[in-house]
Each structure stands twice: as C-alpha cells, then as structure tokens.
Write an enzyme that holds these catalytic residues in place. Structure first.
Site, PDB file in Angstrom:
ATOM      1  N   CYS A   1       0.791  -7.889  -6.348  1.00 30.86           N
ATOM      2  CA  CYS A   1       0.155  -9.158  -6.731  1.00 30.86           C
ATOM      3  C   CYS A   1       0.020 -10.104  -5.529  1.00 30.86           C
ATOM      4  CB  CYS A   1       0.929  -9.799  -7.876  1.00 30.86           C
ATOM      5  SG  CYS A   1      -0.048 -11.035  -8.781  1.00 30.86           S
TER       6      CYS A   1
ATOM      7  N   HIS B   1       1.900  -5.722 -12.453  1.00 28.55           N
ATOM      8  CA  HIS B   1       3.315  -5.959 -12.703  1.00 28.55           C
ATOM      9  C   HIS B   1       3.802  -4.935 -13.734  1.00 28.55           C
ATOM     10  CE1 HIS B   1       3.504  -9.730 -10.526  1.00 28.55           C
ATOM     11  NE2 HIS B   1       2.401 -10.132 -11.128  1.00 28.55           N
TER      12      HIS B   1
END
Length: 479
Positions: free
Chosen positions: A323, A421
């Site tokens: 991310c 994630h």
C-alpha cells in the site's frame, strides 16, 4: 465496556463477550461509537471501520458493517486526523475543528446505534480511552456521553498488570458525576497473574468502598494471537529461524495486522526495524502501509533509505512493499489538492515506473483473485492514492476476478509491490509468498487467518465463562 486506561482490555473483553453470547445462541453485535486507530478493515457495505470491531464482528458470526464503528479517526499527525463517518471519509480535521464537529458526529453515532439495535437482541459497546478524561467531557460521544444519551449500564475494566489497579478504579469513579457513577454496575480486573487468594482482601475492600461488585478477575493470557489495533504487536523469534524478516517501522505505520500470520509462524524470525537503522540485516525487508505516505517518505529520505534499499537488494535480499510502502517505490507522488498533507509533489524511490496521484474518494474494496504464479489470494484495498504507469502492466503481482490487476514484480523477481492488505491471510497465498521469500516447507500447514482468529476468540470465551459472573452480566443486558 469502559476502561480506566487505554489498553485496559476493552476490545478484548467485548470480543470475548460477543463470542460467548454468540455461542449461547444470542443475536449479538459489537459497537464502538468513536475509535482512533491506524489499523482498519473494509466493511461488507464498502466502508472503513476499526480493526477491533471487525474482529468483534467475527466473534458474533457477522460480516463487519460500518454501523459497528460510525466514527473512526485515523491520525496523520499529533494534531490532525482523517475523519471517517459511517465508513466514509469526510476529510481531515485538526483536534479543535473535530471537537466542534462532534455534534454532527453524534447524530451519525445515534443513527448507527439505532440501526444495530433494530437488528440484534444485544449490542455490546466499547468505550474509548477512559471516561475519566474530564477535558474531553464536553460533547463526549465515546464514553459516558454516549452511555447517558442511550441510557445503558457500564462495566469498568482495569488492568492489574500495570499496577495500582484499585487506585485506577477509585480515581476513575471520583472523576465522574453522580449519575455516571451510578451507571457503572460492576468491575472486571484484567491480566491477573498469581494466586487469587492474595487478591481477595483487595476485592472485598473495593466492593465495600464502592458498593459495586467485582464481576470477574481475568487471568493473563499468554501468547494471545488476536489482531492488534492500537499498538504494534511484540515480535516473536524462533530459536532456529530459517528466514529473517524485518518490517520497517514507519512513523505512521498502518494496518500492522497484515503481519499477524508472520508473527505467529515459529519458523520465522520477525522483528520491526527502526528507520534510523544503518543497514538491513535480513533476508526480506517489508515496507508496510502508512497513513501519511509523503511525511514518512520524507523521514526515510533523511536517513538515506533509497541507498539502503539498493544495497539490501545487491546483497541478495528481497523487498515487499504494501500500500503506502508500494507507493513510495514509484517515480513520483502527486497531491496537488493537499488531500494527504502539505506537500503537492514528491519524488519516490523510482524502483518501479509509475506515479501515484491522491484523489478525494478513497478506494475501499474486498478482492479475490490469483497471484502471478496462479495461487489464489484474497484481501482488501484501502487507499486514496491512485497509481498508473508502465511499471504496473509488465508483471502484475495479482489478477483479480474482475480482470483488473494489482501491484508489480521486478524483472529479477526480488521486489514485490501491492495494494493488498491481508495478503498473508489465505493459506495458499501465504505458502506462495514465503516460497518467494526463500522458505519452501511443504510439511508446514499454514492456518487460514480467520480460522486462527476464531480459535483465539473461543479461547477467550472459554476463559470468560470460567472467570466472570455471566449471570450478573446477563442481568444488565438491555433489550
């Protein structure tokens, strides 16, 4: 459930109660009016909530919903935070502006509460911090302000492992109004070690002093493997670790629960690495997510991390970036509307050929698909920066079921970047990723993260059933 201090055990007690009541056949849901945390989860309705409420929802046999945590604050500095209302970001506010915004936030809290109480027999509420923070009493929506508004009883939990547990409880009561004191129906003492007989005289004194019962004394549970929310979990080390993994401890690290499966694996030596470290002594370095990507990148630049990364790779190490960490690996970060912070543009590490531009709307999505090697993967995206460039099309990390792709793998295979994630949660993906890192062990049976979390929740519920007076607690439940 309110606590004398932060980390007194509120989240854990709510999760344990949720699990125990669910096992007993009750229709139960968790609720936290206001949460402040950098670790979040994507809800079934496409919103964003605190990680603890997602775990509590799992305990109830439910998919997490944004109503379970209607206000989420994600700090970007000591004085500013992104404000999430019923799953959606309304922007960034400083502490004083948010204090004035609380009257609006309270409306969202009460609407979410009404929605949940219309659906479930029992709603278990988790407070935030401590109700004794008298400077935050005005417009309080997290603790007694909420409890008074909806007229519900309160259990106060205190952590004896910190020391001074009786002072914590008596001091908390002294800071409350008479009506708030009356609302507390009993106490739970958490993380006790030793012989309960040595504590009994103190419990008797506390009950005589306050006129309120001690509902239970919970033992210190060793090696509890539930996802952490407010603190980075302490690392674990194997005596004969075959793979050394270091996670870069960014100043604004987010979603560190991504690494729970790694921390639970006895074959791995996993630890966090300070940005002030002079070198990377590891097989694999992970750059995690960040709530303030440009700010964290600036601090990494101050410590010459581009050269440290290149040296790590030259000496045979591998690099995984997730991310915000992945965004740092691109050529450029662009934020002309100052959505994330004060910097309109910033150069990245230029490991991959792409640029990231911040946009108003956040990407929140559950994802399933296949890794570059065909193994299945699932996870979720949660980011405001959108990346584009040639570096994302040549060797994608994953292809999702809808045909879209994610991330990138370097030509030499040493670097992976992804927006996903929870990428270690699926057993097949876990084995594939550890194989890429250099650990190929067909005898080890990776456990699905959800299965492991449920086992830990059942362990909590079993402990609660043994050490807490559930009949007294059930007598408090308001329908």
């Amino acid at each position: 459930i309110q606590g004398c201090t932060s980390d007194a055990g509120k989240s854990t007690l709510v999760a344990a109660l949720c699990r125990l009541l669910h096992r007993q056949g009750y229709s139960v849901a968790p609720f936290k009016p206001q949460n402040m945390a950098l670790s979040a989860a994507v809800s079934v309705d496409g919103g964003e909530i605190g990680r603890a409420q997602a775990t509590q929802a799992l305990a109830c046999g439910l998919e997490p919903h944004s109503d379970m945590n209607p206000v989420l604050l994600k700090p970007t500095s000591d004085r500013k935070a992104q404000v999430i209302i019923r799953g959606k970001s309304i922007g960034h506010l400083d502490a004083l502006d948010y204090h004035h915004y609380k009257t609006t936030a309270k409306t969202a809290v009460l609407e979410a509460w009404q929605s949940l109480t219309n659906q479930y027999d029992i709603c278990l509420v988790e407070g935030a911090g401590s109700p004794a923070e008298i400077n935050l009493r005005d417009n309080d929506i997290a603790n007694m302000g909420f409890a008074e508004a909806v007229d519900i009883p309160v259990i106060l939990i205190a952590d004896i492992d910190r020391g001074g547990v009786f002072a914590h409880i008596i001091g908390t009561l002294a800071c409350l109004s008479e009506s708030e004191q009356a609302r507390i129906k009993g106490f739970v003492i958490n993380r006790f070690r030793g012989d309960i007989a040595l504590l009994q005289s103190g419990l008797d004194w506390l009950e005589a002093k306050t006129g309120k019962p001690v509902l239970g004394v919970l033992p210190y549970l060793m090696d509890l493997k539930l996802d952490e929310e407010d603190a980075v979990r302490r690392p674990t080390h194997a005596d004969a670790a075959r793979l050394k993994i270091r996670i870069l401890r960014l100043p604004h690290i987010s979603n560190h629960s991504d690494f729970t499966p790694l921390l639970n694996d006895p074959r791995l030596d996993v630890d966090y690495l300070s940005i002030e470290a002079t070198a990377v002594d590891a097989d694999v370095l992970i750059i995690p997510g960040s709530k303030a990507v440009m700010s964290d990148l600036a601090q990494l630049n101050e410590h010459d991390w581009r050269n440290k990364l290149l040296r790590h790779l030259r000496y045979g190490g591998k690099l995984l970036a997730i991310c915000g960490g992945f965004q740092m690996l691109g050529r450029q970060l662009l934020d002309p509307k100052r959505i994330e912070g004060d910097r309109p543009t910033m150069a990245g590490f230029s490991v991959f050929d792409f640029a990231t531009r911040w946009q108003k709307d956040k990407i929140l999505a559950q994802r399933t698909g296949k890794l570059w090697n065909g193994e299945p993967i699932s996870g979720y995206e949660m980011h405001q920066g959108i990346s584009s460039g040639n570096g994302l099309t040549q060797r994608p990390f994953a292809t999702f079921d809808d045909g879209s792709t994610d991330g990138a793998i370097s030509e030499d295979g040493k670097i992976i970047g992804t927006y996903l994630h929870g990428l270690f949660d699926h057993p097949d993906a876990y084995r594939a990723l550890l194989g890429w890192m250099g650990l190929s062990d067909t005898t080890y049976q990776a456990i699905e993260h959800k299965t492991q979390q449920l086992a830990e929740l059942d362990r909590l519920a079993d402990m609660l059933e043994q050490h807490v007076d559930m009949e007294k607690i059930k007598a408090m439940l308001v329908r």
